[in-house]
Design an enzyme around this catalytic site. Structure first.
Site, short mmCIF file in Angstrom:
data_model
loop_
_atom_site.label_atom_id
_atom_site.label_comp_id
_atom_site.label_asym_id
_atom_site.label_seq_id
_atom_site.Cartn_x
_atom_site.Cartn_y
_atom_site.Cartn_z
N HIS A 56 0.87 -1.16 0.00
CA HIS A 56 0.00 0.00 0.00
C HIS A 56 0.92 1.23 0.00
CE1 HIS A 56 -4.22 -1.51 1.42
NE2 HIS A 56 -3.81 -2.09 0.32
N GLU A 58 1.32 3.66 2.12
CA GLU A 58 1.99 3.94 3.39
C GLU A 58 3.07 2.91 3.68
OE1 GLU A 58 -1.24 3.70 2.77
OE2 GLU A 58 -2.43 5.13 3.92
N SER A 81 -7.26 8.38 3.58
CA SER A 81 -7.37 7.85 4.94
C SER A 81 -6.82 6.42 5.01
CB SER A 81 -8.85 7.87 5.35
OG SER A 81 -9.03 7.25 6.61
N CYS A 83 -6.10 2.61 5.59
CA CYS A 83 -6.90 1.41 5.90
C CYS A 83 -6.42 0.81 7.22
CB CYS A 83 -6.78 0.40 4.75
SG CYS A 83 -5.22 -0.52 4.73
N CYS A 86 -2.69 -0.15 7.24
CA CYS A 86 -1.76 0.98 7.35
C CYS A 86 -1.93 1.72 8.67
CB CYS A 86 -1.93 1.88 6.14
SG CYS A 86 -1.52 1.00 4.60
#
Lengths: 149, 149
Positions: A56, A58, A81, A83, A86
């Site tokens: 992902h 992040e 935002s 998940c 993360c």
């Protein structure tokens, strides 16, 4: 952190998101900044590009920063935002602050992070919203795969 | 899942943990099994080996499994109670069950996962406890780095 500073850092994450889109990937970008404001790592979602569901935005930025003895004072900046995956990363490693481009198209775990002492700066950035709105409309199956739905 | 089945799957994660230890790494291993019992991916912590802090055992196994359309019915087996990062992974992707070797040396987010409908099988395995006890005693600074403490 004031809004101007947060917006200037968000620009790095947006660049990453646009790079991911240009590669045919999921347009979410992130960057990790040190307590002194230095850029430690940046990255974007790589599910499509590398066939890697663990990257992902992040986690890609976190990985790019390499091994760190402590995350105290660091800031994770992300276009969307985070998940649960993360958000769990942020909580486990004690990342102090999360700057979020938008939480309109997807609302992850940032309220949970705030409850556990993480400073959240939510920007409601129209460019980030547009990136995700267009992507979700164009590739709903890919988006659902990326969030396990 | 009965204990015998859980123990036979745990053996794969223990093999991974021992492989990590032999490489000079952090001895935590994991494996992801499909709803039909097939092994989808296996891996171990790679912080030391790859200089990669994003590769915890569970995320390494998840990555090795490649892209999956759904995690419904899958089982994540890990030698150690999953940290918040790895617990977040399980929750976000809807992994149905987590088999845990032990939660004595480190207690992660498995109660939180149980509250959110994930089946937890906690085995209290002496071999897993010994692996972590010895490692934490020998390399406390590396262990603290791995969990952000």
């Amino acid at each position: 952190m004031d809004q101007a500073q947060a917006r200037s850092r968000l620009a790095v994450a947006v660049e990453e998101a646009r790079a991911g889109l240009a590669e045919g990937g999921i347009p979410i970008g992130a960057a990790l900044f040190g307590a002194d404001g230095a850029l430690l790592g940046r990255g974007h979602n790589r599910r499509v590009q590398d066939g890697d569901p663990s990257m992902h935005a992040e986690t890609a930025a976190f990985r790019a920063a390499g091994r760190q003895r402590s995350y105290r004072g660091t800031t994770m900046v992300t276009t969307l935002s985070p998940c649960w995956y993360c958000s769990g990363l942020v909580r486990q490693f004690g990342i102090s602050r999360v700057v979020i481009g938008e939480a309109v198209t997807f609302r992850g775990g940032h309220d949970w992070l705030a409850e556990h002492g993480v400073e959240i700066v939510l920007l409601d950035d129209p460019e980030c919203v547009e990136l995700m709105r267009d992507f979700i409309k164009d590739r709903p199956e890919l988006w659902n795969e990326d969030i396990g739905e």
